[in-house]
Write a protein that holds these residues in place. Structure first.
Motif, PDB file in Angstrom:
ATOM      1  N   CYS A 132     -39.333  24.161  60.425  1.00  0.00           N
ATOM      2  CA  CYS A 132     -40.505  23.861  59.584  1.00  0.00           C
ATOM      3  C   CYS A 132     -41.349  22.759  60.207  1.00  0.00           C
ATOM      4  CB  CYS A 132     -40.049  23.428  58.193  1.00  0.00           C
ATOM      5  SG  CYS A 132     -39.073  24.667  57.332  1.00  0.00           S
ATOM      6  N   VAL A 133     -40.688  21.706  60.684  1.00  0.00           N
ATOM      7  CA  VAL A 133     -41.415  20.595  61.305  1.00  0.00           C
ATOM      8  C   VAL A 133     -42.122  21.073  62.567  1.00  0.00           C
ATOM      9  CG1 VAL A 133     -41.121  18.338  62.418  1.00  0.00           C
ATOM     10  CG2 VAL A 133     -39.868  18.875  60.324  1.00  0.00           C
ATOM     11  N   ARG A 134     -41.478  21.968  63.309  1.00  0.00           N
ATOM     12  CA  ARG A 134     -42.080  22.488  64.540  1.00  0.00           C
ATOM     13  C   ARG A 134     -43.353  23.276  64.236  1.00  0.00           C
ATOM     14  NH1 ARG A 134     -41.921  27.154  67.633  1.00  0.00           N
ATOM     15  NH2 ARG A 134     -42.005  26.806  69.878  1.00  0.00           N
ATOM     16  N   SER A 135     -43.306  24.110  63.221  1.00  0.00           N
ATOM     17  CA  SER A 135     -44.505  24.896  62.893  1.00  0.00           C
ATOM     18  C   SER A 135     -45.641  23.992  62.420  1.00  0.00           C
ATOM     19  CB  SER A 135     -44.174  25.947  61.831  1.00  0.00           C
ATOM     20  OG  SER A 135     -43.754  25.306  60.639  1.00  0.00           O
ATOM     21  N   ILE A 136     -45.320  22.942  61.628  1.00  0.00           N
ATOM     22  CA  ILE A 136     -46.358  22.002  61.175  1.00  0.00           C
ATOM     23  C   ILE A 136     -46.918  21.222  62.365  1.00  0.00           C
ATOM     24  CG2 ILE A 136     -46.741  19.922  59.791  1.00  0.00           C
ATOM     25  CD1 ILE A 136     -44.687  21.050  57.803  1.00  0.00           C
ATOM     26  N   TRP A 137     -46.032  20.783  63.270  1.00  0.00           N
ATOM     27  CA  TRP A 137     -46.471  20.004  64.422  1.00  0.00           C
ATOM     28  C   TRP A 137     -47.350  20.849  65.359  1.00  0.00           C
ATOM     29  CZ3 TRP A 137     -47.294  15.306  65.650  1.00  0.00           C
ATOM     30  CH2 TRP A 137     -47.402  14.912  66.991  1.00  0.00           C
ATOM     31  N   MET A 138     -46.981  22.116  65.554  1.00  0.00           N
ATOM     32  CA  MET A 138     -47.798  22.990  66.395  1.00  0.00           C
ATOM     33  C   MET A 138     -49.176  23.220  65.766  1.00  0.00           C
ATOM     34  SD  MET A 138     -46.211  23.598  69.138  1.00  0.00           S
ATOM     35  CE  MET A 138     -47.197  24.919  69.801  1.00  0.00           C
ATOM     36  N   SER A 139     -49.224  23.309  64.458  1.00  0.00           N
ATOM     37  CA  SER A 139     -50.527  23.464  63.789  1.00  0.00           C
ATOM     38  C   SER A 139     -51.380  22.216  63.979  1.00  0.00           C
ATOM     39  CB  SER A 139     -50.322  23.721  62.288  1.00  0.00           C
ATOM     40  OG  SER A 139     -49.574  24.888  62.095  1.00  0.00           O
ATOM     41  N   VAL A 140     -50.788  21.026  63.830  1.00  0.00           N
ATOM     42  CA  VAL A 140     -51.533  19.776  64.030  1.00  0.00           C
ATOM     43  C   VAL A 140     -52.046  19.685  65.458  1.00  0.00           C
ATOM     44  CG1 VAL A 140     -51.267  17.252  64.118  1.00  0.00           C
ATOM     45  CG2 VAL A 140     -50.371  18.528  62.175  1.00  0.00           C
ATOM     46  N   ILE A 141     -51.210  20.057  66.425  1.00  0.00           N
ATOM     47  CA  ILE A 141     -51.630  19.994  67.834  1.00  0.00           C
ATOM     48  C   ILE A 141     -52.769  20.975  68.097  1.00  0.00           C
ATOM     49  CG2 ILE A 141     -50.874  20.596  70.175  1.00  0.00           C
ATOM     50  CD1 ILE A 141     -48.214  19.302  69.533  1.00  0.00           C
ATOM     51  N   ASN A 142     -52.664  22.196  67.559  1.00  0.00           N
ATOM     52  CA  ASN A 142     -53.704  23.196  67.813  1.00  0.00           C
ATOM     53  C   ASN A 142     -55.020  22.849  67.118  1.00  0.00           C
ATOM     54  OD1 ASN A 142     -52.128  24.819  69.473  1.00  0.00           O
ATOM     55  ND2 ASN A 142     -51.275  25.942  67.738  1.00  0.00           N
ATOM     56  N   CYS A 164     -31.116  18.063  60.515  1.00  0.00           N
ATOM     57  CA  CYS A 164     -32.234  18.126  61.469  1.00  0.00           C
ATOM     58  C   CYS A 164     -32.408  19.530  62.023  1.00  0.00           C
ATOM     59  CB  CYS A 164     -31.991  17.135  62.607  1.00  0.00           C
ATOM     60  SG  CYS A 164     -32.175  15.414  62.115  1.00  0.00           S
TER      61      CYS A 164
END
Length: 196
Positions: A162-172, A156
């Motif tokens: 990687c998951v954080r960068s994808i999640w931040m992109s989805v949120i933005n 984890c």
């Protein structure tokens, strides 16, 4: 007669006191130095915390474990300090209600005897099986922690950036514009209270 009673007295009295266990004897020291006695009792009763782990870069040090051969010190780290229960901790008579002195003394002796011998009999029956089960349970927990939990945590930690960068992109992209538009709509709403 006195010559006969004196040797009998000196022989029988120590024998009577030797029959009584040391657990029931009370040490009555009357001193003016109560502060020193309190400090000594606090030092004696205070649990000794486990020694802090020592870290070194060159070689890992192993903290010494208490020896099983030591019969006198069975709780070196003070794990079960809360189980020191005595007669006065459980039963106490207020000043307004006193029973006979002999009843009180025999009750204390009965309580202590039942507590000590009950514990000894139960440990004869349960100590070895419970210790085996505890050892197996701790071995299972250690195995699961070493071979399952910690690898999952490390995976984890490795994948989270990687998951954080994808999640931040989805949120933005999706959530932030929606929340901003809702907030701008709500800023135009005014609530006025009036008393009729």
């Amino acid at each position: 007669m006195a010559a006969f009673c004196l040797p009998l007295y000196t022989v029988c009295l120590p024998a009577i006191f030797n029959m009584m266990s040391d657990e029931y004897l009370v040490d009555c020291n009357i001193d003016d130095d109560e502060d020193e006695d309190n400090e000594e009792m606090q030092l004696y009763l205070s649990p000794h915390p486990p020694p802090p782990p020592q870290f070194s870069a060159s070689s890992p040090s192993i903290t010494p474990q208490p020896s099983l051969a030591s019969v006198d010190i069975r709780d070196p780290y003070g794990v079960n300090q809360h189980l020191k229960v005595e007669f006065s901790d459980v039963l106490a008579e207020p000043v307004s209600a006193h029973t006979y002195d002999r009843v009180w003394v025999y009750s204390g002796i009965g309580f202590e005897s039942a507590r000590i011998w009950g514990y000894r009999c139960l440990t004869v029956l349960c100590a070895v099986p419970v210790s085996l089960l505890s050892g197996c349970l701790l071995a299972l927990l250690a195995c699961l922690h070493i071979w399952c939990v910690m690898p999952c945590i490390q995976v984890c930690h490795t994948c989270l950036p990687c998951v954080r960068s994808i999640w931040m992109s989805v949120i933005n992209i999706f959530i932030r514009p929606f929340c901003e538009s809702v907030s701008r709509c709500c800023t135009g709403v005014y609530v006025s209270l009036s008393k009729d």
